[in-house]
Design a protein around this motif. Structure first.
Motif, PDB file in Angstrom:
ATOM      1  N   GLU A   1      98.664  21.202  60.258  1.00 20.43           N
ATOM      2  CA  GLU A   1      98.725  20.846  61.675  1.00 20.43           C
ATOM      3  C   GLU A   1      97.886  19.608  61.961  1.00 20.43           C
ATOM      4  O   GLU A   1      98.299  18.715  62.719  1.00 20.43           O
ATOM      5  CB  GLU A   1      98.246  22.018  62.532  1.00 20.43           C
ATOM      6  CG  GLU A   1      99.203  23.201  62.594  1.00 20.43           C
ATOM      7  CD  GLU A   1      99.185  24.040  61.315  1.00 20.43           C
ATOM      8  OE1 GLU A   1      98.221  23.897  60.519  1.00 20.43           O
ATOM      9  OE2 GLU A   1     100.120  24.836  61.107  1.00 20.43           O
ATOM     10  N   LEU A   2      96.713  19.532  61.353  1.00 21.01           N
ATOM     11  CA  LEU A   2      95.855  18.368  61.555  1.00 21.01           C
ATOM     12  C   LEU A   2      96.510  17.111  60.991  1.00 21.01           C
ATOM     13  O   LEU A   2      96.454  16.032  61.596  1.00 21.01           O
ATOM     14  CB  LEU A   2      94.492  18.604  60.893  1.00 21.01           C
ATOM     15  CG  LEU A   2      93.385  17.595  61.198  1.00 21.01           C
ATOM     16  CD1 LEU A   2      93.155  17.445  62.694  1.00 21.01           C
ATOM     17  CD2 LEU A   2      92.091  18.018  60.498  1.00 21.01           C
ATOM     18  N   GLY A   3      97.166  17.252  59.822  1.00 23.63           N
ATOM     19  CA  GLY A   3      97.873  16.108  59.245  1.00 23.63           C
ATOM     20  C   GLY A   3      99.008  15.640  60.134  1.00 23.63           C
ATOM     21  O   GLY A   3      99.251  14.432  60.274  1.00 23.63           O
ATOM     22  N   THR A   4      99.715  16.608  60.761  1.00 25.04           N
ATOM     23  CA  THR A   4     100.795  16.256  61.676  1.00 25.04           C
ATOM     24  C   THR A   4     100.267  15.501  62.880  1.00 25.04           C
ATOM     25  O   THR A   4     100.883  14.534  63.357  1.00 25.04           O
ATOM     26  CB  THR A   4     101.533  17.531  62.130  1.00 25.04           C
ATOM     27  OG1 THR A   4     102.075  18.185  60.983  1.00 25.04           O
ATOM     28  CG2 THR A   4     102.656  17.195  63.102  1.00 25.04           C
ATOM     29  N   LYS A   5      99.107  15.919  63.373  1.00 23.51           N
ATOM     30  CA  LYS A   5      98.472  15.230  64.506  1.00 23.51           C
ATOM     31  C   LYS A   5      98.137  13.780  64.153  1.00 23.51           C
ATOM     32  O   LYS A   5      98.359  12.859  64.956  1.00 23.51           O
ATOM     33  CB  LYS A   5      97.199  15.982  64.899  1.00 23.51           C
ATOM     34  CG  LYS A   5      96.330  15.250  65.917  1.00 23.51           C
ATOM     35  CD  LYS A   5      95.005  15.989  66.117  1.00 23.51           C
ATOM     36  CE  LYS A   5      94.045  15.189  66.993  1.00 23.51           C
ATOM     37  NZ  LYS A   5      92.741  15.876  67.155  1.00 23.51           N
TER      38      LYS A   5
ATOM     39  N   PHE B   1     102.118  15.183  55.802  1.00 26.12           N
ATOM     40  CA  PHE B   1     100.898  14.450  55.468  1.00 26.12           C
ATOM     41  C   PHE B   1      99.691  15.383  55.668  1.00 26.12           C
ATOM     42  O   PHE B   1      98.968  15.272  56.656  1.00 26.12           O
ATOM     43  CB  PHE B   1     100.737  13.208  56.350  1.00 26.12           C
ATOM     44  CG  PHE B   1     101.805  12.176  56.169  1.00 26.12           C
ATOM     45  CD1 PHE B   1     101.673  11.163  55.238  1.00 26.12           C
ATOM     46  CD2 PHE B   1     102.971  12.220  56.931  1.00 26.12           C
ATOM     47  CE1 PHE B   1     102.666  10.196  55.077  1.00 26.12           C
ATOM     48  CE2 PHE B   1     103.966  11.266  56.783  1.00 26.12           C
ATOM     49  CZ  PHE B   1     103.813  10.252  55.849  1.00 26.12           C
ATOM     50  N   PRO B   2      99.466  16.322  54.739  1.00 24.39           N
ATOM     51  CA  PRO B   2      98.404  17.311  54.944  1.00 24.39           C
ATOM     52  C   PRO B   2      97.006  16.723  54.825  1.00 24.39           C
ATOM     53  O   PRO B   2      96.801  15.674  54.198  1.00 24.39           O
ATOM     54  CB  PRO B   2      98.659  18.334  53.833  1.00 24.39           C
ATOM     55  CG  PRO B   2      99.353  17.552  52.771  1.00 24.39           C
ATOM     56  CD  PRO B   2     100.197  16.549  53.487  1.00 24.39           C
ATOM     57  N   VAL B   3      96.056  17.422  55.428  1.00 22.06           N
ATOM     58  CA  VAL B   3      94.633  17.103  55.296  1.00 22.06           C
ATOM     59  C   VAL B   3      94.004  18.147  54.380  1.00 22.06           C
ATOM     60  O   VAL B   3      94.087  19.351  54.641  1.00 22.06           O
ATOM     61  CB  VAL B   3      93.920  17.110  56.665  1.00 22.06           C
ATOM     62  CG1 VAL B   3      92.413  16.955  56.479  1.00 22.06           C
ATOM     63  CG2 VAL B   3      94.470  16.010  57.563  1.00 22.06           C
TER      64      VAL B   3
END
Length: 425
Positions: free
Chosen positions: A157-161, A167-169
């Motif tokens: 979710e953070l990567g999507t933001k 694009f994961p974190v």
């Protein structure tokens, strides 16, 4: 890119290879190649003949001028002007025909090795061997996309933001696992005689054409349009292009490079349950091995690379199998490809983690990558590469296969790189 002489001298074999790949209208395309090549040669011969005639006239004009025969010289000058116009016209036809031939050759894939099985899709790939036991997991086993939430090690979710889906974190022990795997893969490659390089992650069009990503896969690549640069889909592209327009010595072989890079793929059209979590990403990390080989030794090198990748999977204690890809599932530039798949015990499916391929002279012809033998003749080299390894599905399998009630046990070989042996709550 195939050599025209190869098509001409081995027409039936080339046609058979393209048909094994299910290449449409193969015979018509090959005939068109030969017709264009004939036109190019005929145009070149006419141009050279007229140019030679023009040169002879020029010599005559010089002699006449010295002998004071100015009037006769002027008559011949008018003839040379006409010839020069015809030469210019033929040069234009030659250039246009040569470009048309090159663009047509760019659309033709490599010819499969004789051992490549016939087939149209992944369903027709041949299982060469299997290794390791499928782990027995508890009844409440979880897929990796649930485990990463449970242990807070990767945040989609953070990567999507920040960037968008795919694009994961990675954070905490998840980030350390990424770094550990990269360092482990690089160290193992250097032990095996590979020289580490750290290439650019942006390449120009010449590099894309050199290794065959262009014009075949431009729709899958991220492009920096203002500068006509592309984010790399794999380190194969920049590492192999180190040797573009290079003439090696035969004694330089084997050349073995390894490089870590992030990789970027648009993955247009990907959807469904099989792409959940880490199964398919737009950005991921990968360690790539690239070899340049003498043509006589390239298939021996391919087998060595396959065994090397298998050795990494064995050290990670992952069950795997090796597939020989069929004609319909092979990459555009490959002559023979082995895929390595690991078993994901929670998803209960095989996940591809590596492809190891021999391109023979297909890339080298585009790259103008040659070597000089002892008799001073220049010959196209053979190029090979392989994932050793791509991280996302390795991580997915490590998390799923090693889950317990109290945490996720890490393979012993990674513990010195990680500084811990368990990912726990």
């Amino acid at each position: 890119m195939l050599l025209v002489n190869t098509i001409r001298d081995n027409f039936e074999k080339t046609l058979e290879g393209l048909q094994k790949r299910n290449f449409p209208n193969a015979q018509d395309v090959l005939i068109q190649v030969l017709d264009l090549d004939n036109k190019r040669k005929e145009t070149q011969a006419q141009r050279d003949s007229l140019q030679a005639e023009s040169n002879n006239y020029s010599k005559e004009i010089g002699i006449m001028m010295r002998e004071g025969k100015k009037e006769e010289a002027e008559k011949i000058k008018s003839l040379t002007s006409e010839i020069k116009e015809r030469v210019k016209s033929l040069e234009d036809i030659f250039s246009q025909t040569e470009e048309e031939l090159k663009q047509l050759l760019y659309t033709i894939p490599n010819i499969p090795h004789f051992s490549v099985p016939k087939g149209k899709s992944a369903e027709d790939n041949e299982v060469v061997l299997s290794h390791g036991d499928i782990p027995a997991l508890p009844e409440n086993k979880q897929p990796h996309w649930e485990l990463i939430k449970k242990y807070d090690i990767i945040d989609f979710e953070l990567g999507t933001k920040i960037a968008g889906a795919g694009f994961p974190v990675y954070k905490g022990k998840g980030a350390r696992l990424q770094r550990a795997l990269i360092n482990f893969f690089l160290d193992e490659a250097m032990k095996a005689g590979y020289i580490e390089v750290q290439p650019p992650i942006l390449v120009n069009e010449d590099s894309g054409y050199g290794t065959g990503q262009l014009p075949d896969k431009e729709g899958q690549m991220y492009e920096a349009t203002v500068d006509k640069l592309y984010l790399i889909p794999t380190a194969e592209v920049p590492i192999t292009n180190i040797y573009r327009d290079v003439i090696l010595n035969e004694s330089d072989f084997p050349i073995k490079n390894v490089g870590y890079t992030p990789c970027f793929r648009r993955e247009a059209g990907s959807w469904g349950a099989h792409v959940r979590g880490l199964n398919r990403l737009h950005q991921f990390d990968k360690v790539e091995i690239v070899r340049l080989s003498h043509p006589d030794n390239s298939y021996e090198a391919l087998e060595e690379m396959s065994l090397y990748v298998q050795g990494l999977l064995q050290k990670l204690e992952l069950p795997y199998r090796v597939l020989r890809l069929c004609g319909g599932d092979m990459g555009f530039t490959s002559s023979l490809t082995y895929d390595m798949e690991v078993y994901s015990a929670a998803q209960e499916r095989w996940l591809e983690v590596s492809s190891v391929s021999n391109f023979e002279s297909f890339q080298a012809n585009r790259l103008k990558l040659r070597f000089r033998s002892e008799d001073k003749k220049t010959t196209l080299a053979h190029t090979l590469n392989g994932s050793a390894l791509a991280l996302p599905r390795i991580v997915a399998s490590l998390l799923e296969n090693n889950q317990t009630e109290t945490g996720i046990k890490m393979p012993k070989v990674l513990v010195p790189y990680l500084g811990f042996d368990t990912i726990g709550v």
